[in-house]
Design a protein around this motif. Sequence first.
Motif, mmCIF file in Angstrom:
data_model
loop_
_atom_site.group_PDB
_atom_site.id
_atom_site.type_symbol
_atom_site.label_atom_id
_atom_site.label_comp_id
_atom_site.label_asym_id
_atom_site.label_seq_id
_atom_site.Cartn_x
_atom_site.Cartn_y
_atom_site.Cartn_z
ATOM 1 N N ARG A 56 0.727 -1.057 -0.004
ATOM 2 C CA ARG A 56 0.035 -0.131 -0.014
ATOM 3 C C ARG A 56 0.880 1.337 -0.054
ATOM 4 N NH1 ARG A 56 -2.160 2.678 4.154
ATOM 5 N NH2 ARG A 56 -1.853 0.855 5.720
ATOM 6 N N LEU A 57 0.438 2.277 -0.762
ATOM 7 C CA LEU A 57 1.116 3.474 -0.638
ATOM 8 C C LEU A 57 0.959 4.029 0.864
ATOM 9 C CD1 LEU A 57 0.091 5.416 -3.682
ATOM 10 C CD2 LEU A 57 1.915 4.186 -3.152
ATOM 11 N N ASP A 58 2.050 4.771 1.279
ATOM 12 C CA ASP A 58 2.143 5.527 2.624
ATOM 13 C C ASP A 58 1.727 6.992 2.644
ATOM 14 O OD1 ASP A 58 2.471 6.360 5.356
ATOM 15 O OD2 ASP A 58 4.732 6.035 5.057
ATOM 16 N N THR A 62 -8.823 -9.441 -5.680
ATOM 17 C CA THR A 62 -9.123 -9.287 -4.201
ATOM 18 C C THR A 62 -8.575 -8.194 -3.597
ATOM 19 O OG1 THR A 62 -7.516 -11.257 -3.604
ATOM 20 C CG2 THR A 62 -9.700 -11.892 -4.305
ATOM 21 N N TYR A 63 -7.337 -7.972 -3.593
ATOM 22 C CA TYR A 63 -6.728 -6.827 -3.082
ATOM 23 C C TYR A 63 -7.623 -5.534 -3.473
ATOM 24 C CZ TYR A 63 -3.045 -2.779 -3.120
ATOM 25 O OH TYR A 63 -2.430 -1.759 -2.911
ATOM 26 N N ALA A 64 -7.880 -5.211 -4.714
ATOM 27 C CA ALA A 64 -8.742 -4.057 -4.781
ATOM 28 C C ALA A 64 -10.137 -4.154 -3.954
ATOM 29 C CB ALA A 64 -9.006 -4.053 -6.393
ATOM 30 N N GLN A 65 -10.496 -5.269 -3.884
ATOM 31 C CA GLN A 65 -11.778 -5.339 -3.083
ATOM 32 C C GLN A 65 -11.805 -4.977 -1.762
ATOM 33 O OE1 GLN A 65 -13.876 -9.199 -3.838
ATOM 34 N NE2 GLN A 65 -12.862 -9.376 -5.645
ATOM 35 N N GLY A 80 -12.423 1.873 1.792
ATOM 36 C CA GLY A 80 -12.602 3.196 1.507
ATOM 37 C C GLY A 80 -10.903 3.477 1.179
ATOM 38 N N ILE A 81 -9.956 2.835 0.929
ATOM 39 C CA ILE A 81 -8.715 3.371 0.784
ATOM 40 C C ILE A 81 -8.251 3.162 -0.430
ATOM 41 C CG2 ILE A 81 -8.129 3.199 3.294
ATOM 42 C CD1 ILE A 81 -6.987 0.579 2.769
ATOM 43 N N THR A 82 -8.917 3.312 -1.525
ATOM 44 C CA THR A 82 -8.592 2.687 -3.110
ATOM 45 C C THR A 82 -7.474 3.853 -3.330
ATOM 46 O OG1 THR A 82 -10.348 4.298 -3.767
ATOM 47 C CG2 THR A 82 -10.385 2.102 -3.785
ATOM 48 N N ALA A 139 -3.857 2.257 -3.456
ATOM 49 C CA ALA A 139 -3.451 1.031 -4.259
ATOM 50 C C ALA A 139 -2.055 1.156 -4.764
ATOM 51 C CB ALA A 139 -4.390 0.687 -5.274
ATOM 52 N N ILE A 140 -1.212 0.060 -4.881
ATOM 53 C CA ILE A 140 -0.130 -0.113 -5.750
ATOM 54 C C ILE A 140 -0.307 -0.943 -6.820
ATOM 55 C CG2 ILE A 140 1.309 0.402 -3.370
ATOM 56 C CD1 ILE A 140 1.898 -2.586 -3.517
ATOM 57 N N GLU A 141 0.536 -0.825 -7.913
ATOM 58 C CA GLU A 141 0.500 -1.758 -8.971
ATOM 59 C C GLU A 141 1.204 -3.090 -8.910
ATOM 60 O OE1 GLU A 141 1.680 0.336 -12.500
ATOM 61 O OE2 GLU A 141 0.132 2.028 -12.267
ATOM 62 N N VAL A 142 2.265 -2.920 -8.037
ATOM 63 C CA VAL A 142 2.933 -4.288 -7.858
ATOM 64 C C VAL A 142 3.664 -4.138 -6.510
ATOM 65 C CG1 VAL A 142 5.051 -3.517 -8.948
ATOM 66 C CG2 VAL A 142 4.789 -5.805 -8.860
ATOM 67 N N SER A 143 3.688 -5.381 -5.710
ATOM 68 C CA SER A 143 4.621 -5.333 -4.675
ATOM 69 C C SER A 143 5.849 -5.692 -4.705
ATOM 70 C CB SER A 143 3.898 -6.697 -3.795
ATOM 71 O OG SER A 143 4.856 -6.755 -2.416
#
Length: 322
Positions: free
Chosen positions: A156-158, A293-296, A302-304, A307-311
């Motif tokens: 996740r972005l910080d 499932t990550y996006a879900q 409520g924290i879309t 989101a990151i594109e890749v870990s």
Amino acid sequence: MFASTRRARVFASALAAFALLGTTACSSGPTAEADAATDAGYNLTADQNRITTEPVEEIAAKVPQDIRDRGTLVVTGSAGTVPPLRFYADDDATIIGSETDFAHLIGNVLDLDVELTAADWAQNFVRIDSGEADLFISNVTVTEERKEKYDFATYRLDSLAVEVKKDSGITFEGPEDIAGLKVGVGSGTNQEALLVEWNEQNIAAGLAPAEILYYQNAVDYYLALGSGRIDAYVGPNPTSAFHALQSGETEVAGTFSGAGLDLQGEIAVLTKKDNGLIEAINEAINHIIENGTYAQVLERWGITSEAIEVSRINPPGLPKTS
């Protein structure tokens, strides 16, 4: 005079001082806050009906054998955080929130049960050091100093927020805006390190020093903010945005990266360095990103926007301060 339902008590323990931030009308008490959160779509019950996914054998096979034999992934995190990240449900015992959802999804992929535990911030690192816990998942920012002892897999972005009382007139666009303020922050966090650094810069530039005050629990910093003992609180953007929405008494004066002004910080799963877990964790996170499932989970809480594109494993982190 507030209604004393179990649901209200638990929500109050997570959001702590919501009812005390405004006037003491009965309609603005903990029950009203819990109702507002439920009406907004947040499930505060112990029956979370979590988003799940199927095990992936080739990823699960990369988990160290002793953990596979145990069949359980022990995950630690902070006990005093607030929605939507990590907090207690309405049974006063079940830990819920976006961070716990991510932990369970990782466990799903690795075909492991997840045991959630809670501790004060600093004690979580001790649990990882001792081997008492396998993973620390609780809004942990990647820093260069932490990378010396721990491995990270980002998820996740910080983003951090400066939260103030509504209509205070305080805005935040850069470090100079904390000059002369009383600012609350969690002790031992990366936001503390940033505030200390910015305060030193401001003093060197001839600006008024900020007074930095330290808190461990939501009840303490929201009481301080509501009573005017502090002018602002700096913490994770998701929790500040959630609190401002539900309380109606505060607002976010500005946001910034958890790694400072020159680097986008990332939140990551933390584990003991070179214990053999990080590759499996990283691949599990990338799998849930790919299968949706990550996006879900992000949408559920409520924290879309985070989101990151890749870990990534051990990306550049918050620089050392010395």
